[in-house]
Design an enzyme around this catalytic site. Structure first.
Site, PDB file in Angstrom:
ATOM      1  N   GLU A 114      -3.992  -3.402   5.781  1.00 50.05           N
ATOM      2  CA  GLU A 114      -5.156  -4.059   6.486  1.00 50.05           C
ATOM      3  C   GLU A 114      -6.064  -4.908   5.401  1.00 50.05           C
ATOM      4  OE1 GLU A 114      -5.304  -1.404  10.425  1.00 50.05           O
ATOM      5  OE2 GLU A 114      -6.560  -0.561   8.798  1.00 50.05           O
TER       6      GLU A 114
ATOM      7  N   HIS B  12       0.791  -1.202  -0.015  1.00 48.12           N
ATOM      8  CA  HIS B  12       0.022   0.018   0.060  1.00 48.12           C
ATOM      9  C   HIS B  12       0.845   1.175  -0.078  1.00 48.12           C
ATOM     10  CE1 HIS B  12       1.032  -0.979   4.142  1.00 48.12           C
ATOM     11  NE2 HIS B  12       0.753   0.391   4.446  1.00 48.12           N
TER      12      HIS B  12
ATOM     13  N   THR C 112      -6.365  -4.710  15.683  1.00 54.82           N
ATOM     14  CA  THR C 112      -5.908  -3.336  16.090  1.00 54.82           C
ATOM     15  C   THR C 112      -6.787  -3.000  17.412  1.00 54.82           C
ATOM     16  OG1 THR C 112      -5.225  -1.303  15.592  1.00 54.82           O
ATOM     17  CG2 THR C 112      -6.843  -1.970  14.401  1.00 54.82           C
TER      18      THR C 112
ATOM     19  N   GLU D 212      -2.354  -4.905  18.116  1.00 57.91           N
ATOM     20  CA  GLU D 212      -1.792  -3.657  18.049  1.00 57.91           C
ATOM     21  C   GLU D 212      -2.537  -2.537  18.729  1.00 57.91           C
ATOM     22  OE1 GLU D 212      -0.845  -2.438  14.102  1.00 57.91           O
ATOM     23  OE2 GLU D 212       0.385  -4.383  13.739  1.00 57.91           O
TER      24      GLU D 212
END
Length: 496
Positions: free
Chosen positions: A187, A94, A343, A381
């Site tokens: 993601e 990305h 996350t 995370e």
């Protein structure tokens, strides 16, 4: 005071630290090795187990197709090895820039952007036709339009080249984890809430499937289902709308109709297939290496408490109160012997404003529980930088939701946690002091352990992926199962 106890070690959760975004700059130069070395030495002394790093496609393959230059990363990885740290490497397909916390700008390779000049449909597109150059559209996954290669082949070749060029670091088990980038910010999601297009929290975001390739895919699927008259949604609002102001997400809105359900199933299945295909390529690329594969799933906690879950739906997570959008992802992860990395571990519901209808805690419980029920490892995370005890305690609670077990492994334990991110703020003395306490508590009050076998984290050579999961089995995984119970607070507080 940290000690070493065989049973308590089985409660140990390793801690990794995400390196700064621009460690290797856009010109493929390792900018400040001496400054980084100083910080890595401090991390190692604090008991940190390893670091995570973005390996940017836009840097490595910027000169032309299959013209890879790994030299700067090689020297960075060797420094990490010298400092006695393990490495989690993200295959970052990305763009860097345009998301929360992006302080540097690393676009996709220029030769890819050049193809986008003549064919802008290679990029995700919203209903009003705005293109997003963060990541290639799923619609081109299998289209050989990149100098004869498909997007999937590009990703596959990149990972194979990484393996060849980093073989010594893979053999010496410095690189223990390959995070396979599957979308914006690395993601598995659509770029439904881009800040660079004006999205602001807690906007519902927008569907991103209006490029010609995804549009054709939808029309073919609708025709096959006997509804060639169905089109992509035109009633789902814009980035900063609230659900009730749209026909699609309002109470009894389009999302509950046959047409709406068909679209949402198609939209989310595109994402599942995308993740499945690229994980399969990653598995082939790293077959036999002593590494874990992992994928990242975004913590979209806003509108989670609304019946429509609008922000999750636009991102591609078809999750409703009566439909689990995350367990099918866990099923796919299990097929490839991978880890699900989630996350927003640091967030508490009480910190969120009521107008966002947000519940990060319930979302974390749902996603982690779904992973554990599918017998996969789950890691995580924090979403935003935090330096306070409250945030650290919340992360520790999620890492061991039912606390430590003094007689052996705890019932529930995350595989690892990566702290976002190494910075001058983190290294500031008072912040670093509390961070060091956090590491000790994550380690269940045990000394740093260099042998992962001792906390049941030995990594065997990667086995070949299992057979493709049938649609009916994936569909079965959408049935909600109550999450595991969580303690109200951790029994290992940093300030306890």
């Amino acid at each position: 005071m940290a000690t070493s106890n065989k049973n308590m070690l089985l409660n140990y959760v390793p801690v990794y630290v995400m390196l700064p975004l621009g460690v290797i700059n856009v010109n493929n130069v390792f900018e400040d090795p001496d400054g980084l070395k100083e910080q890595l030495v401090q991390l190692r002394a604090a008991g940190v187990d390893g670091v995570m790093i973005d390996v940017w496609w836009g840097i490595i393959e910027q000169k032309g197709p299959k013209e890879y230059d790994w030299s700067a990363y090689k020297s960075l990885f060797q420094l990490v090895q010298k400092c006695g740290l393990k490495l989690q490497a993200i295959m970052s397909f990305h763009q860097c820039g345009g998301n929360v916390g992006d302080v540097v700008n690393i676009p996709l390779p220029k030769w890819v952007l050049d193809i986008g000049e003549s064919d802008p449909d290679i990029f995700y597109t919203n209903r009003s036709g705005i293109r997003n150059q963060e990541y290639l559209s799923i619609g081109v996954d299998n289209k050989p339009i990149f100098h004869g290669r498909t997007a999937i082949e590009i990703y596959s070749d990149y990972m194979k080249s990484f393996r060849e060029n980093m073989s010594d670091l893979l053999k010496s088990e410095v690189i223990i984890d390959i995070e396979v980038g599957l979308g914006p910010a690395g993601e598995l999601r659509y770029p439904s809430y881009p800040q660079n297009q004006g999205w602001q929290f807690p906007g519902i975001g927008e569907f991103q499937c209006y490029d010609k390739y995804l549009r054709e895919s939808f029309k073919a699927a609708a025709a096959k289902a006997g509804h060639s008259e169905w089109e992509l949604p035109d009633d789902a609002g814009t980035y900063n709308d609230v659900p009730e102001s749209t026909e699609f997400f309002k109470t009894n809105g389009t999302y509950l109709t046959e047409k709406g359900k068909f679209f949402l199933t198609w939209y989310s299945n595109q994402l599942l297939n995308h993740g499945d295909q690229i994980l399969d390529e990653a598995n082939k690329a790293f077959l036999g290496c002593k590494v874990k594969l992992a994928i990242k799933v975004s913590g979209i906690h806003w509108w989670y408490k609304a019946p429509n879950h609008a922000a999750e739906l636009t991102a591609g997570y078809y999750n409703l109160d009566d439909r689990d959008g995350y367990r099918p992802i866990a099923k796919i992860v299990s097929r490839h012997h991978a880890i699900l990395n989630f996350t927003c571990l640091e967030m508490r519901d009480s910190e969120q404003s009521s107008d966002a209808h947000s519940s990060p805690q319930k979302l974390v419980q749902q996603v982690l529980s779904g992973g554990w029920r599918e017998n996969i490892e789950v890691a995580g995370e924090n979403a935003l930088s935090r330096y306070d005890a409250t945030a650290y305690n919340q992360i520790i609670l999620n890492a061991r939701p039912q606390g430590v077990n003094k007689d052996g492994p705890p019932k529930l334990r995350m595989y690892g946690v990566t702290y976002l991110r190494l910075s001058d703020d983190l290294m500031q003395q008072s912040n670093f002091d509390i961070f060091k306490k956090f590491v000790v508590k994550m380690h269940a009050d045990q000394d740093y352990c260099s042998d992962p076998e001792k906390y049941n984290h030995g990594i065997p050579p990667l086995k070949r992926s299992g057979p493709k999961i049938p649609d009916d089995v994936l569909n079965e995984a959408t049935k909600p199962i109550p999450p595991f119970p969580w303690d109200s607070e951790t029994d290992m507080k940093v300030d306890g």
